[in-house]
Design a protein around this motif. Structure first.
Motif, mmCIF file in Angstrom:
data_model
loop_
_atom_site.group_PDB
_atom_site.id
_atom_site.type_symbol
_atom_site.label_atom_id
_atom_site.label_comp_id
_atom_site.label_asym_id
_atom_site.label_seq_id
_atom_site.Cartn_x
_atom_site.Cartn_y
_atom_site.Cartn_z
ATOM 1 N N PRO A 90 -4.165 -1.602 -10.571
ATOM 2 C CA PRO A 90 -3.701 -1.951 -9.470
ATOM 3 C C PRO A 90 -4.789 -2.109 -8.155
ATOM 4 O O PRO A 90 -4.382 -2.627 -7.166
ATOM 5 C CB PRO A 90 -2.396 -1.455 -9.372
ATOM 6 N N SER B 47 2.973 -2.612 -4.828
ATOM 7 C CA SER B 47 3.655 -3.099 -5.904
ATOM 8 C C SER B 47 3.146 -2.582 -7.427
ATOM 9 O O SER B 47 1.954 -1.888 -7.364
ATOM 10 C CB SER B 47 3.830 -4.509 -5.871
ATOM 11 N N ALA B 48 3.667 -3.142 -8.298
ATOM 12 C CA ALA B 48 2.905 -2.584 -9.703
ATOM 13 C C ALA B 48 1.469 -3.337 -9.978
ATOM 14 O O ALA B 48 0.957 -2.696 -10.353
ATOM 15 C CB ALA B 48 3.909 -3.204 -10.631
ATOM 16 N N SER B 49 1.368 -4.112 -9.349
ATOM 17 C CA SER B 49 -0.042 -5.206 -9.536
ATOM 18 C C SER B 49 -1.115 -4.649 -8.401
ATOM 19 O O SER B 49 -2.321 -4.931 -8.519
ATOM 20 C CB SER B 49 0.300 -6.491 -9.671
ATOM 21 N N GLY C 161 -4.367 -7.820 -6.700
ATOM 22 C CA GLY C 161 -3.429 -8.122 -8.130
ATOM 23 C C GLY C 161 -3.931 -8.964 -8.935
ATOM 24 O O GLY C 161 -3.001 -9.621 -9.740
ATOM 25 N N ASN D 209 -1.454 -5.398 -14.521
ATOM 26 C CA ASN D 209 -1.172 -4.161 -13.830
ATOM 27 C C ASN D 209 -1.995 -2.848 -14.060
ATOM 28 O O ASN D 209 -1.633 -1.744 -13.695
ATOM 29 C CB ASN D 209 0.352 -3.859 -13.607
#
Length: 272
Positions: free
Chosen positions: A52, A140-142, A96, A49
């Motif tokens: 990203p 998302s976080a990634s 990701g 992450n």
């Protein structure tokens, strides 16, 4: 990251005075080692992450397949280099991933969804920028976008500031093993006048941004199209380097994103 194939600059004699003896070479195209992959030399392993906005791009075309990097700038757009999209019929986008072969997911996109700069010139590395329209992705976080520079920063040279480049691939000019992990390194922006001494003013225009590569640390084979980021903002797209190798200490060059903000907005609707 894609292997470098040397650019042969056959410029008319009237232009000869503008060219140095060093021809630029794209990280996609270097032929120093027999592999289609390359990475930032002497870099560090990224953690999950950390980047990203970074995507891996596996292109296919009539000349084979090659690897490049790219940056998410919107949930339906990826920004990369024109020399990556040039000649490709499709691309598989790896989202990701920290381990290159283990993305969160992939999307395959055909060339009809590429927007390559209409005035891209490979000979002098002009307008080395492309957009890829993608299926919409959920952040998302990634997986997330990177900010584009503000219009107000269009006149900033960034000279003396330290930015971060990221990508996958080989660890050195001699390496042949494909890297498992996403790599990154900090690089300091230098004056274009310094970069012109290596590549000439015909190649290094105001639409190019260059960095120093001390201690053999540089972008390399297959980093093409990947991001150069400063404080969470995309300022460069990996474009070209020295044909003598990635560890020789010559500057590395990027497409200057601030020079193409209007082009990006008019073709994708994405702005700062």
């Amino acid at each position: 990251m894609k292997v470098f194939v040397f650019l042969v600059l056959a410029i008319a004699s009237a232009s000869a005075g503008l060219l140095s003896q060093t021809a630029p070479v794209h990280p996609r195209d270097r032929t120093i080692v027999p592999s289609i992959n390359g990475r930032i030399t002497n870099g560090n392993n990224a953690v999950a992450n950390q980047f990203p906005y970074q995507v891996g791009l596996s292109f296919t075309g009539s000349e084979g397949s090659w690897w490049c990097g790219g940056s998410i700038i919107d949930n339906s757009w990826v920004l990369t280099a024109a020399h990556c999209t040039s000649g490709a019929s499709s691309v598989t986008i790896y989202y990701g991933a920290t381990v290159r072969t283990s993305p969160q997911f992939t999307h395959t996109v055909s060339s009809k969804d590429f927007i390559q700069h209409v005035n891209y010139i490979s000979l002098t590395v002009r307008n080395d920028i492309s957009l890829i329209k993608t299926p919409a992705v959920t952040f998302s976080a990634s997986i997330n976008k990177i900010a584009l520079p503000a219009i107000a920063s269009s006149y900033s040279t960034y000279v003396g500031q330290t930015a971060v480049a990221s990508g996958w691939g080989l660890t050195s000019d001699e390496a042949t093993a494909v890297a498992r992990d996403l790599q990154f390194t900090d690089l300091t922006v230098i004056e274009n006048s310094v970069c012109q001494k290596a590549f000439s003013s015909l190649i290094v225009t105001s639409r190019v941004i260059c960095v120093a590569t001390p201690k053999g640390t540089s972008t390399c084979q297959g980093d093409s199209g990947g991001p150069l980021a400063l404080d969470g903002t995309l300022i460069g797209i990996t474009s070209f380097g020295s044909p003598d190798g990635c560890e020789v200490g010559e500057p590395a060059a990027f497409t200057r994103v601030t020079s193409y903000l209007e082009w990006i907005k008019s073709n994708s609707g994405v702005s700062d």
